[in-house]
Write a protein that holds these residues in place. Structure first.
Motif, PDB file in Angstrom:
ATOM      1  N   MET A  26       3.956   9.811   7.170  1.00  0.00           N
ATOM      2  CA  MET A  26       4.427   8.782   8.067  1.00  0.00           C
ATOM      3  C   MET A  26       4.052   7.409   7.477  1.00  0.00           C
ATOM      4  N   PRO A  27       5.033   6.582   7.129  1.00  0.00           N
ATOM      5  CA  PRO A  27       4.732   5.280   6.530  1.00  0.00           C
ATOM      6  C   PRO A  27       4.129   4.302   7.547  1.00  0.00           C
ATOM      7  N   ILE A  28       3.241   3.480   7.041  1.00  0.00           N
ATOM      8  CA  ILE A  28       2.620   2.455   7.877  1.00  0.00           C
ATOM      9  C   ILE A  28       3.506   1.216   7.817  1.00  0.00           C
ATOM     10  N   HIS A  29       3.807   0.665   8.955  1.00  0.00           N
ATOM     11  CA  HIS A  29       4.616  -0.544   9.017  1.00  0.00           C
ATOM     12  C   HIS A  29       3.853  -1.693   8.356  1.00  0.00           C
ATOM     13  N   THR A  30       4.562  -2.552   7.634  1.00  0.00           N
ATOM     14  CA  THR A  30       3.943  -3.651   6.892  1.00  0.00           C
ATOM     15  C   THR A  30       3.143  -4.575   7.807  1.00  0.00           C
ATOM     16  N   ARG A  31       3.707  -4.952   8.930  1.00  0.00           N
ATOM     17  CA  ARG A  31       2.989  -5.835   9.849  1.00  0.00           C
ATOM     18  C   ARG A  31       1.701  -5.197  10.357  1.00  0.00           C
ATOM     19  N   PHE A  32       1.751  -3.911  10.645  1.00  0.00           N
ATOM     20  CA  PHE A  32       0.571  -3.201  11.116  1.00  0.00           C
ATOM     21  C   PHE A  32      -0.515  -3.185  10.039  1.00  0.00           C
ATOM     22  N   ALA A  33      -0.116  -2.957   8.793  1.00  0.00           N
ATOM     23  CA  ALA A  33      -1.079  -2.959   7.686  1.00  0.00           C
ATOM     24  C   ALA A  33      -1.744  -4.327   7.547  1.00  0.00           C
ATOM     25  N   PHE A  34      -0.947  -5.391   7.614  1.00  0.00           N
ATOM     26  CA  PHE A  34      -1.519  -6.735   7.524  1.00  0.00           C
ATOM     27  C   PHE A  34      -2.419  -7.035   8.730  1.00  0.00           C
ATOM     28  N   ALA A  35      -2.035  -6.561   9.900  1.00  0.00           N
ATOM     29  CA  ALA A  35      -2.859  -6.778  11.097  1.00  0.00           C
ATOM     30  C   ALA A  35      -4.208  -6.083  10.961  1.00  0.00           C
ATOM     31  N   VAL A  42       1.458 -10.837   8.650  1.00  0.00           N
ATOM     32  CA  VAL A  42       1.952 -10.338   9.938  1.00  0.00           C
ATOM     33  C   VAL A  42       3.138 -11.179  10.392  1.00  0.00           C
ATOM     34  N   VAL A  43       3.026 -12.490  10.241  1.00  0.00           N
ATOM     35  CA  VAL A  43       4.058 -13.411  10.710  1.00  0.00           C
ATOM     36  C   VAL A  43       5.310 -13.349   9.828  1.00  0.00           C
ATOM     37  N   ILE A  44       5.112 -13.254   8.508  1.00  0.00           N
ATOM     38  CA  ILE A  44       6.239 -13.229   7.564  1.00  0.00           C
ATOM     39  C   ILE A  44       6.102 -11.987   6.674  1.00  0.00           C
ATOM     40  N   PRO A  45       6.394 -10.808   7.196  1.00  0.00           N
ATOM     41  CA  PRO A  45       6.191  -9.577   6.421  1.00  0.00           C
ATOM     42  C   PRO A  45       7.177  -9.396   5.264  1.00  0.00           C
TER      43      PRO A  45
END
Length: 161
Positions: free
Chosen positions: A1-10, A57-60
Motif C-alpha cells: 500500500m503506497p504512502i501518500h506524499t502529503r502524509f509522508a511529508f506530514a 505538505v502544501v505543495i506535494p
C-alpha cells in the motif's frame, strides 16, 4: 500500500517538530545546564527541516525539490551533531565555541538568541557532557535522529507516486 506524499511529508514535519520540542523540554525537565551553540544550531535545523516538510505538505507536486532540501538540511544537522560529538569526546583537541572570531553558524545562533531568548539563548559549552541515555549523549542521539531523517527524506524522494 503506497504512502501518500502529503502524509509522508506530514509525518516528517511532525517528527522533526517533536525532536526540536523534546530537546527543549528534556533540558527543562532534567534541569540540564544551558545549551551550547551547537545544541541551539541543531534545534534550529530540526525546525528548518520541519518547515521544508510542511512546504511538502502544501505543495506535494514538487516532492523531489522538497526532498532534496530535506536531505541537505538533515546532512547539515548530521554535521553539527557530529562536530559536537567530536568536541565532547576530544575536548583537549578542539577550540571551544565562542572563543575568537565567531563563525557564521555562531553568528546565526547569536542572532536567533537575540530574537527569541527562551528558545535560542546560548550560555553553555559545547565540550560539556551533561546527560546520557543508553550510553549516548544528546549530540550522539542527534546524529542518529538526523541520520533517520536523512534516510526518510531519501525514501520519500524515491517512492512511487
Amino acid at each position: 500500500m503506497p504512502i501518500h506524499t502529503r502524509f509522508a511529508f506530514a509525518i516528517l514535519a511532525a517528527v522533526s517538530f517533536a525532536l526540536a520540542t523534546s530537546a527543549v523540554l528534556l533540558a527543562d525537565l532534567m534541569h540540564l545546564p544551558a545549551p551550547c551553540t551547537l545544541c541551539i544550531l541543531q534545534r534550529f535545523i530540526f525546525l528548518v527541516f520541519c518547515f521544508w516538510a510542511v512546504c511538502g505538505v502544501v505543495i506535494p507536486g514538487a516532492r523531489h525539490f522538497w526532498c532534496v532540501l530535506l536531505a541537505l538540511t538533515a546532512a547539515c544537522g548530521l554535521a553539527a551533531a557530529g562536530w559536537q560529538s567530536w568536541m565532547e569526546y576530544a575536548p583537549d583537541q578542539v577550540t571551544e565555541c565562542g572563543f575568537g572570531e565567531p563563525a557564521l553558524y555562531e553568528q546565526l545562533v547569536n542572532w536567533l538568541g537575540a530574537q527569541w531568548p527562551s528558545l535560542f539563548m546560548v550560555t553553555g559549552f559545547c565540550t560539556q557532557q551533561d546527560w546520557y541515555f543508553l550510553g549516548l549523549s544528546l549530540a550522539n542521539w542527534s546524529i542518529l535522529f538526523f541520520l533517520g531523517l536523512l534516510l526518510a527524506a531519501l525514501l520519500v524522494f524515491f517512492m512511487r507516486k
